[in-house]
Design a protein around this motif. Structure first.
Motif, PDB file in Angstrom:
ATOM      1  N   GLN A  34       0.810  -1.215   0.000  1.00  0.00           N
ATOM      2  CA  GLN A  34       0.000   0.000   0.000  1.00  0.00           C
ATOM      3  C   GLN A  34       0.844   1.267   0.000  1.00  0.00           C
ATOM      4  O   GLN A  34       0.363   2.342  -0.341  1.00  0.00           O
ATOM      5  N   ASP A  35       2.107   1.134   0.394  1.00  0.00           N
ATOM      6  CA  ASP A  35       2.978   2.314   0.489  1.00  0.00           C
ATOM      7  C   ASP A  35       3.648   2.567  -0.856  1.00  0.00           C
ATOM      8  O   ASP A  35       4.736   2.073  -1.131  1.00  0.00           O
ATOM      9  N   LYS A  36       2.993   3.327  -1.709  1.00  0.00           N
ATOM     10  CA  LYS A  36       3.506   3.561  -3.060  1.00  0.00           C
ATOM     11  C   LYS A  36       4.653   4.563  -3.093  1.00  0.00           C
ATOM     12  O   LYS A  36       5.427   4.616  -4.048  1.00  0.00           O
ATOM     13  N   GLY A  37       4.774   5.374  -2.058  1.00  0.00           N
ATOM     14  CA  GLY A  37       5.846   6.360  -2.024  1.00  0.00           C
ATOM     15  C   GLY A  37       5.646   7.477  -3.025  1.00  0.00           C
ATOM     16  O   GLY A  37       4.600   7.609  -3.665  1.00  0.00           O
ATOM     17  N   GLU A  38       6.664   8.311  -3.166  1.00  0.00           N
ATOM     18  CA  GLU A  38       6.656   9.397  -4.155  1.00  0.00           C
ATOM     19  C   GLU A  38       7.507   8.990  -5.349  1.00  0.00           C
ATOM     20  O   GLU A  38       8.576   8.399  -5.191  1.00  0.00           O
ATOM     21  N   SER A  39       7.036   9.328  -6.524  1.00  0.00           N
ATOM     22  CA  SER A  39       7.748   8.960  -7.745  1.00  0.00           C
ATOM     23  C   SER A  39       9.032   9.773  -7.892  1.00  0.00           C
ATOM     24  O   SER A  39       9.027  11.002  -7.748  1.00  0.00           O
TER      25      SER A  39
END
Length: 380
Positions: free
Chosen positions: A23-28
């Motif tokens: 669920q933790d997609k982070g910042e691109s």
């Protein structure tokens, strides 16, 4: 200040990398690079007699920055060459990279504590060999010797002693099941098959695909990193220009493939090359001893005999018939179609051509029957 960046590098298919993120997609990373570029282009105009606007407060430190496998192609060469400097400017707490170029990996390892995770590809097991043995006859007609050759060739992959690929050459006439057999094996292991057709590898464009060009260009090494399966199919290997042969020495020997940008370790995988060579002597003459000797096994696929052609026709016709509607099935005389096709196509040993001709014959019979029914419905 960036010495405490937590760096994780993931090597494997994109679907697996997304699972690792959860669920933790982070910042691109790309979005953050765009913001840095935009900040460089931004200018502040000072007007005499007016207070200057306060400087922008720095953005908070990103918790997690993520770069996916295809993102590096968007970065310019300077960013790849000075990747550590880029990361220091962004200053994330955690950095997750998916299938990065080798230069990026080596830079990060020199500066940060770096953890590497690799996808575990499906491997050939004893259960797979049993399924292959028991299902082969239903999958392929008239190639009994192939089954025995492949059982022997695949067995080393079931042992813990094997840490490098098994490399096979399938040879024989076109349309007798070489590619289909590779798909069958891959289906037993799971994952989308990585299939590359080397008939197109003749120009400079394809030289950069094999040996590596600009980091933004597609490459064989990058495709290997993104693959989902433990089976790699190189179709029409005989059609490739001999200049490409040297690129495969290390791959076939050690399971390592390197180009200008990427490094891939295959492990105990299966590499299948297909060709239309007729004999082992033809293979040796065309490839040379250096490459010929690197194949673990040469597996011959023979032309179908008359009985094999008959069985293939019956199987294809039954398969096509099962997909028809009840009305369409009533229009066709199945035994009659089989007898007619066996008489006309008994000398055609190419399974692919058999399938196309059978489709054509059945379609012609169906359209004639449909038009005849329409004619009966018209008022006299």
């Amino acid at each position: 200040m960036s010495a405490d960046v937590e760096v994780k590098i993931f090597y494997g298919p994109p679907s697996w990398f997304k699972e690792q993120l959860g669920q933790d997609k982070g910042e691109s990373l790309l979005d953050l690079v765009d913001e840095l570029d935009e900040a460089k282009r931004r200018h502040t105009l000072a007007v005499e007699g007016q207070d200057s606007p306060p400087p922008d407060e720095s953005d908070p430190q990103p918790e997690l920055v993520v770069a996916e496998s295809g993102d590096y192609a968007t970065l310019n060469e300077h960013a790849i060459t000075n990747f550590v400097s880029l990361i220091r400017k962004i200053s994330p707490e955690c950095l997750y990279l998916h299938n990065p170029p080798a230069r990026v990996h080596s830079q990060l390892e020199r500066v940060f504590a770096t953890e590497v995770q690799r996808f575990v590809y499906p491997v050939v097991t004893k259960d797979v060999l049993v399924a292959f043995r028991d299902g082969f006859a239903d999958h392929l007609v008239g190639q009994g010797a192939v089954r025995e050759s492949l059982l022997a060739a695949l067995y080393p992959l079931t042992t813990i002693r094997r840490s490098t690929p098994v490399v096979l050459m399938f040879y024989g006439p076109s349309g007798v099941g070489k590619t289909e057999t590779a798909h069958f094996i891959n289906g037993l292991l799971g994952g989308a098959l990585l299939r590359k057709q080397f008939s197109m590898f003749h120009s400079e464009k394809f030289a950069s695909y094999v040996f590596g060009g600009a980091h933004s260009e597609v490459s064989f090494a990058h495709d290997l990193l993104d693959r989902e399966s433990g089976v790699i199919l190189v179709d029409e290997f005989d059609k490739a220009n001999p200049i490409f042969h040297s690129a495969f020495y290390q791959l076939f020997d050690d399971g390592v493939f390197e180009d200008k940008n990427y490094r891939v370790e295959l492990g105990a995988s299966l590499v299948i090359c297909t060709s239309n060579y007729r004999t082992e002597d033809d293979i040796r003459a065309a490839l040379g001893d250096a490459l010929y000797s690197r194949f673990d096994a040469l597996v011959e696929f023979a032309s179908l005999d008359a009985e094999g052609v008959k069985r293939v026709i019956d199987r294809i016709v039954d398969g096509r018939f099962s997909t028809l509607t009840a009305v369409e099935q009533e229009w066709l005389d199945l035994p009659k179609i089989k007898t007619m096709l066996q008489a006309r196509l008994q000398n055609l040993g190419n399974v692919r051509k058999l399938g196309k001709l059978i489709d054509e014959v059945i379609s012609l019979m169906l359209v004639r029957a449909m038009l005849e029914e329409e004619g009966k419905a018209l008022p006299s």
